[in-house]
Scaffold this motif. Structure first.
Motif: not given
Length: 143
Positions: A127, A131, A138
């Protein structure tokens, strides 16, 4: 002179084998423990460490591997609950300084963090990488 790392890897999974191969090639003392002897095939012919066929969740097996003298213990079996158990055993009973279990279950990650153990959580790492690579925003309050 810096002390040479002595690393025990419990679970010769793809991750465990990759870590063991790299550490061995860089000069660390590495012992890999797995219940299945054929799992050691992942280590390749160049692996210069030791292998132990046995149950890495057993205190006696870990003691035979010299866990009390280990600088690090990586727990990379395919089961989060086993990784949690081995991490706690190594940290709290055997006194290994740095224990690094691979755990996917967020509730187990929290338990380990509360006990001062640094879990490796693949989905959290992915994750973070997502990003970073995409630059997408986010949600507020997310990690």
């Amino acid at each position: 002179m810096a002390r040479r790392a002595r690393v025990i890897v419990v679970g010769c999974s793809a991750f465990g084998a990759a870590v063991a191969r790299s550490l061995s090639a860089s000069g660390s003392d590495v012992i890999v423990v797995d219940m299945r002897e054929d799992a050691f095939d992942r280590l390749g012919d160049d692996f210069d460490g030791e292998t132990v066929t046995g149950d890495g969740s057993s205190a006696s097996v870990l003691r035979e591997c010299g866990a009390e003298r280990a600088t690090h213990l990586v727990v990379a079996t395919g089961r989060d609950t086993v990784n949690l158990l081995v991490a706690e055993l190594a940290s709290e009973v055997l006194g290994v300084r740095q224990v690094l279990p691979v755990v996917d279950d967020d509730s187990l990650v929290e338990i380990l963090e509360q006990r001062g153990i640094d879990p490796i959580c693949p989905h959290r790492i992915c994750e973070e990488e997502f990003f970073q690579i995409t630059g997408l925003p986010r949600a507020e309050g997310e990690r």
